[in-house]
Design an enzyme around this catalytic site. Structure first.
Site, PDB file in Angstrom:
ATOM      1  CB  CYS A   1      -0.993  -0.019   1.168  1.00  0.00           C
ATOM      2  SG  CYS A   1      -2.338   1.181   0.963  1.00  0.00           S
TER       3      CYS A   1
ATOM      4  CG  HIS B   1      -3.999  -3.329   2.503  1.00  0.00           C
ATOM      5  ND1 HIS B   1      -3.027  -3.001   3.427  1.00  0.00           N
ATOM      6  CD2 HIS B   1      -4.564  -2.159   2.119  1.00  0.00           C
ATOM      7  CE1 HIS B   1      -3.005  -1.693   3.606  1.00  0.00           C
ATOM      8  NE2 HIS B   1      -3.932  -1.159   2.821  1.00  0.00           N
TER       9      HIS B   1
ATOM     10  CD  GLU C   1      -2.124  -6.202   4.810  1.00  0.00           C
ATOM     11  OE1 GLU C   1      -2.264  -5.016   5.162  1.00  0.00           O
ATOM     12  OE2 GLU C   1      -1.633  -6.535   3.706  1.00  0.00           O
TER      13      GLU C   1
END
Length: 230
Positions: free
Chosen positions: A81, A210, A212
């Site tokens: 990001c 992202h 994650e």
């Protein structure tokens, strides 16, 4: 065991990234210690918030120098990001938020002032506001993956990843890498505006989205990156 350092420079969002990378089986260390950062098999540079604020935090822990030192030795780095955005030469944001100058003009208001900040300079180019009517770009989006990708290997080309941002690199300007393999640049589109969604450039990889927070697809992508660290 493969070790991955997450650079702790006050950007936030460290714990979700730590959990996601630990789930790959790698030993994960959240740290700003220079020796640990340089010795780890891989380094993750996370980032949320404003470009200038992230750069201020990075400089406070000598982040640009540590990133540059790793890359000079061919040591892998993954930006996520805003951690991807700061790898470019410069970021330009509006002092009064994400509202475009033209929107302010139509409302009879003073146009917000663009504020530029230098980045780490690993890639040429400027991170700027997306040319989109709806901002932030928040939610799930597909990625146009370049042929030969190791980052997206084994993933469905129609897979979606989680984005939350209003700024991105809208052009790819690196032409002479000095490396054996040319960069692989992956693109996405929001509200008609194309932007760089991910890059694989020698030891330096990055995602605007992202991983994650991208469910099973993001977990597989992180496993792909960790697998290259062996």
């Amino acid at each position: 065991m493969t070790t991955v350092a997450l650079l702790d420079y006050g950007s936030g969002n460290l714990r979700s990234a730590e959990r996601a990378i630990a789930a790959t089986g790698a030993e994960t260390i959240v740290t700003a210690d220079p020796g640990t950062v340089l010795a780890a098999d891989g380094l993750v540079v996370p980032g949320v918030g404003a470009f200038a604020a992230c750069m201020e935090g990075l400089r406070a822990v000598n982040g640009p120098r540590l990133i540059g030192s790793r890359l000079a030795g061919g040591r892998p780095v993954l930006g996520i990001c805003v951690g991807m955005q700061v790898l470019f030469d410069r970021g330009v944001e509006f002092a009064e938020g994400i509202h475009a100058p033209e929107a302010a003009d139509e409302a009879g208001e003073a146009a917000p002032q663009a504020v530029g900040a230098p980045g780490c300079g690993e890639w040429p180019g400027t991170v700027e506001r997306l040319d989109a009517a709806v901002l932030p770009h928040m939610g799930w989006n597909t990625v146009e993956v370049a042929l030969g990708s190791r980052l997206f290997a084994g993933l469905d080309p129609n897979e979606r990843y989680y984005f939350v941002h209003s700024y991105a690199a809208r052009r790819w300007e690196l032409t002479d890498t000095g490396r054996i393999a040319a960069p692989l640049v992956h693109w996405a589109e929001h509200d008609g505006c194309r932007f760089v969604a991910a890059v694989e450039n020698g030891p330096l990889w990055a995602t605007q989205f992202h991983p994650e927070k991208s469910g099973a697809a993001g977990a597989a992508l992180l496993r792909n990156w960790v697998a290259t660290l062996d």
